[in-house]
Design a protein around this motif. Structure first.
Motif, PDB file in Angstrom:
ATOM      1  N   PRO A  82       0.816  -1.216   0.000  1.00  0.00           N
ATOM      2  CA  PRO A  82       0.000   0.000   0.000  1.00  0.00           C
ATOM      3  C   PRO A  82       0.851   1.267   0.000  1.00  0.00           C
ATOM      4  CG  PRO A  82      -0.017  -1.040   2.167  1.00  0.00           C
ATOM      5  CD  PRO A  82       0.669  -1.992   1.234  1.00  0.00           C
ATOM      6  N   GLY A  83       0.342   2.279  -0.642  1.00  0.00           N
ATOM      7  CA  GLY A  83       1.059   3.558  -0.696  1.00  0.00           C
ATOM      8  C   GLY A  83       0.447   4.431  -1.766  1.00  0.00           C
ATOM      9  N   HIS A  84       0.400   5.723  -1.524  1.00  0.00           N
ATOM     10  CA  HIS A  84      -0.165   6.644  -2.518  1.00  0.00           C
ATOM     11  C   HIS A  84       0.935   7.604  -2.955  1.00  0.00           C
ATOM     12  CE1 HIS A  84      -3.362   8.556  -4.722  1.00  0.00           C
ATOM     13  NE2 HIS A  84      -2.992   9.737  -4.231  1.00  0.00           N
ATOM     14  N   PHE A  85       1.340   7.477  -4.220  1.00  0.00           N
ATOM     15  CA  PHE A  85       2.472   8.246  -4.719  1.00  0.00           C
ATOM     16  C   PHE A  85       2.003   9.295  -5.727  1.00  0.00           C
ATOM     17  CE2 PHE A  85       3.983   3.712  -4.280  1.00  0.00           C
ATOM     18  CZ  PHE A  85       4.498   3.865  -3.013  1.00  0.00           C
ATOM     19  N   HIS A  86       2.687  10.450  -5.707  1.00  0.00           N
ATOM     20  CA  HIS A  86       2.344  11.548  -6.616  1.00  0.00           C
ATOM     21  C   HIS A  86       3.405  11.732  -7.699  1.00  0.00           C
ATOM     22  CE1 HIS A  86      -0.973  12.755  -4.046  1.00  0.00           C
ATOM     23  NE2 HIS A  86      -0.154  12.678  -3.001  1.00  0.00           N
ATOM     24  N   GLY A  87       4.163  10.710  -7.968  1.00  0.00           N
ATOM     25  CA  GLY A  87       5.200  10.809  -8.984  1.00  0.00           C
ATOM     26  C   GLY A  87       6.419   9.992  -8.581  1.00  0.00           C
ATOM     27  N   THR A  88       7.416   9.962  -9.464  1.00  0.00           N
ATOM     28  CA  THR A  88       8.598   9.117  -9.260  1.00  0.00           C
ATOM     29  C   THR A  88       9.369   9.502  -8.003  1.00  0.00           C
ATOM     30  OG1 THR A  88       8.773   8.828 -11.650  1.00  0.00           O
ATOM     31  CG2 THR A  88      10.705   8.276 -10.342  1.00  0.00           C
ATOM     32  N   LEU A  89       9.689  10.784  -7.856  1.00  0.00           N
ATOM     33  CA  LEU A  89      10.475  11.232  -6.703  1.00  0.00           C
ATOM     34  C   LEU A  89       9.712  10.997  -5.403  1.00  0.00           C
ATOM     35  CD1 LEU A  89      13.131  12.540  -5.839  1.00  0.00           C
ATOM     36  CD2 LEU A  89      12.018  14.779  -6.046  1.00  0.00           C
ATOM     37  N   ASP A  90       8.418  11.281  -5.421  1.00  0.00           N
ATOM     38  CA  ASP A  90       7.581  11.073  -4.238  1.00  0.00           C
ATOM     39  C   ASP A  90       7.557   9.589  -3.863  1.00  0.00           C
ATOM     40  OD1 ASP A  90       5.641  12.036  -2.238  1.00  0.00           O
ATOM     41  OD2 ASP A  90       4.195  10.845  -3.376  1.00  0.00           O
ATOM     42  N   ALA A  91       7.514   8.728  -4.888  1.00  0.00           N
ATOM     43  CA  ALA A  91       7.510   7.278  -4.642  1.00  0.00           C
ATOM     44  C   ALA A  91       8.818   6.834  -3.990  1.00  0.00           C
ATOM     45  CB  ALA A  91       7.289   6.528  -5.955  1.00  0.00           C
ATOM     46  N   PHE A  92       9.949   7.332  -4.501  1.00  0.00           N
ATOM     47  CA  PHE A  92      11.250   7.013  -3.900  1.00  0.00           C
ATOM     48  C   PHE A  92      11.269   7.373  -2.413  1.00  0.00           C
ATOM     49  CE2 PHE A  92      13.418   6.729  -8.092  1.00  0.00           C
ATOM     50  CZ  PHE A  92      14.267   5.669  -7.815  1.00  0.00           C
ATOM     51  N   VAL A  93      10.876   8.604  -2.119  1.00  0.00           N
ATOM     52  CA  VAL A  93      10.920   9.112  -0.735  1.00  0.00           C
ATOM     53  C   VAL A  93      10.017   8.297   0.183  1.00  0.00           C
ATOM     54  CG1 VAL A  93      10.411  11.093   0.741  1.00  0.00           C
ATOM     55  CG2 VAL A  93      11.581  11.442  -1.447  1.00  0.00           C
ATOM     56  N   LYS A  94       8.772   8.049  -0.250  1.00  0.00           N
ATOM     57  CA  LYS A  94       7.804   7.348   0.591  1.00  0.00           C
ATOM     58  C   LYS A  94       8.146   5.867   0.790  1.00  0.00           C
ATOM     59  CE  LYS A  94       3.833  10.382  -0.001  1.00  0.00           C
ATOM     60  NZ  LYS A  94       2.518  10.591  -0.643  1.00  0.00           N
ATOM     61  N   ILE A  95       8.681   5.224  -0.254  1.00  0.00           N
ATOM     62  CA  ILE A  95       9.074   3.808  -0.120  1.00  0.00           C
ATOM     63  C   ILE A  95      10.192   3.667   0.902  1.00  0.00           C
ATOM     64  CG2 ILE A  95      10.182   1.867  -1.310  1.00  0.00           C
ATOM     65  CD1 ILE A  95       8.590   2.704  -3.836  1.00  0.00           C
ATOM     66  N   VAL A  96      11.189   4.550   0.808  1.00  0.00           N
ATOM     67  CA  VAL A  96      12.316   4.508   1.753  1.00  0.00           C
ATOM     68  C   VAL A  96      11.847   4.837   3.169  1.00  0.00           C
ATOM     69  CG1 VAL A  96      14.501   5.605   2.381  1.00  0.00           C
ATOM     70  CG2 VAL A  96      14.062   5.034  -0.002  1.00  0.00           C
ATOM     71  N   ARG A  97      10.976   5.856   3.289  1.00  0.00           N
ATOM     72  CA  ARG A  97      10.523   6.298   4.607  1.00  0.00           C
ATOM     73  C   ARG A  97       9.656   5.240   5.307  1.00  0.00           C
ATOM     74  NH1 ARG A  97       7.392  11.589   4.066  1.00  0.00           N
ATOM     75  NH2 ARG A  97       9.474  12.419   3.639  1.00  0.00           N
TER      76      ARG A  97
END
Length: 345
Positions: A82-97
């Motif tokens: 699960p996760g809601h991403f607003h783009g590539t960079l946002d996805a990188f940050v949220k996956i790591v966090r």
């Protein structure tokens, strides 16, 4: 061969074993750098269009494309986390966090089991073939990379193709090795040995021209840059730039075959997941279907993502491989010179 000297390296100052070690380390480095880009891409795809059971998607670790089958509707699968991403960079940050740094390499280990040996076979065969062909082709020695690249790719793809088919069956049907052996034996009895190489045609149509163009342009570019910067040995920057440019050119030219190969891989994977018989379609018929559905532009689908993926992968792989070879070449030269220096003193 002189009796008291160590065995001379077989090809361009290094042994085949050292070439294998250099290509292995390059392959691992490439997969570590490139895989996070593909993991993020797949997570964004899954968010936009959730993968149902039996659905296939292409996973690339920078070395090879692998077909992955969605095993079930369970959201615990890495590609359905699960996760809601607003783009590539946002996805990188949220996956790591939220999931930790390791999540960027999700799904990598199983694919490396085949991708690394395939890369080692390919690069080592290329170097050995290129050295042999340069000697035998005389005035046409400059064309040796073209031929060596094509032959080396045919060899590595032919060896790996049945293993990739088996891996997809294992993943999609959760069979034991005994059941898988029975399944393969049954397929061979009914459809012949060639059934193990189903889908090989489109792969060769993409990978062989890619490889021939890549190595030819790489060697030409490397020689030109060495001459331009007045250096006898290519630097890391020269090999990196040559690899990126030659990989970009080859990926653009072979893009239509990449589209066909990906469509066919996904189709075969989904048929296997549903345990249905796989009827081979010719490359031309798949191309015709794509043009009928999406127009000529359909054959150029994914142009930018492929370029963004292939250029850095080629650059990292070849520069790290050349760096490894240079390291071993220097080591071999020092080992040969050491006894001579000792005897002189």
């Amino acid at each position: 061969m002189i009796g008291h000297s160590p065995a001379p390296p077989a090809c361009n100052g290094i042994t085949p074993l050292q070439q294998m070690v250099a290509s292995c380390s390059g392959a691992i480095l490439t997969s570590l750098f490139v895989t996070p880009l593909d993991v993020v891409k797949i997570r964004l795809q899954a968010q936009k269009n959730p993968f149902p059971k039996g659905k296939c998607f292409v996973y690339c670790n920078g070395l090879m494309d692998h077909i992955c089958v969605c095993e079930n509707g369970n959201s615990k699968a890495w590609y359905k986390a699960p996760g809601h991403f607003h783009g590539t960079l946002d996805a990188f940050v949220k996956i790591v966090r939220h999931e930790g740094v390791k999540a960027l390499w999700s799904g990598l280990p199983p694919t490396l089991v085949m991708a690394v040996p395939a890369t080692v076979i390919y690069f080592t065969c290329y170097d050995q073939l290129c050295a042999a062909l340069r000697v035998r082709m005389g005035d046409y020695a400059q064309e040796a990379p073209l031929l060596a690249g094509a032959i080396a790719r045919v060899g590595s793809v032919t060896v790996i193709s049945p293993l990739e088919l088996i891996r997809t069956k294992l993943q999609s049907q959760k069979q034991s090795y005994r059941e898988l052996t029975d399944c393969i034996r049954s397929a061979v009895q009914t459809e012949g040995w060639l059934s193990l190489w189903r889908g090989l045609g489109p792969t060769l149509l993409r990978d062989v021209p890619f490889s021939a163009m890549y190595w030819y342009n790489y060697e030409k570019g490397k020689s030109w840059l060495c001459e331009h910067y007045n250096t006898s040995e290519p630097t890391f920057t020269i090999t990196f730039v040559s690899g990126a440019v030659s990989g970009s050119i080859a990926s653009i030219v072979t893009l239509p075959f990449d589209v066909v190969k990906t469509r066919r891989q996904v189709m075969l994977g989904e048929l296997q997941a549903k345990n249905l018989s796989c009827q081979d379609s010719s490359t031309f018929s798949v191309m015709s279907r794509i043009v009928a559905q999406d127009g000529l532009g359909g054959l150029l689908a994914g142009f930018l993502p492929r370029l963004i993926k292939v250029a850095p992968a080629c650059a990292i792989m070849i520069s790290s491989y050349e760096f490894g070879k240079a390291f071993f070449r220097k080591h071999n030269q020092e080992r040969i010179l050491r006894p001579l220096q000792t005897s002189n003193t």
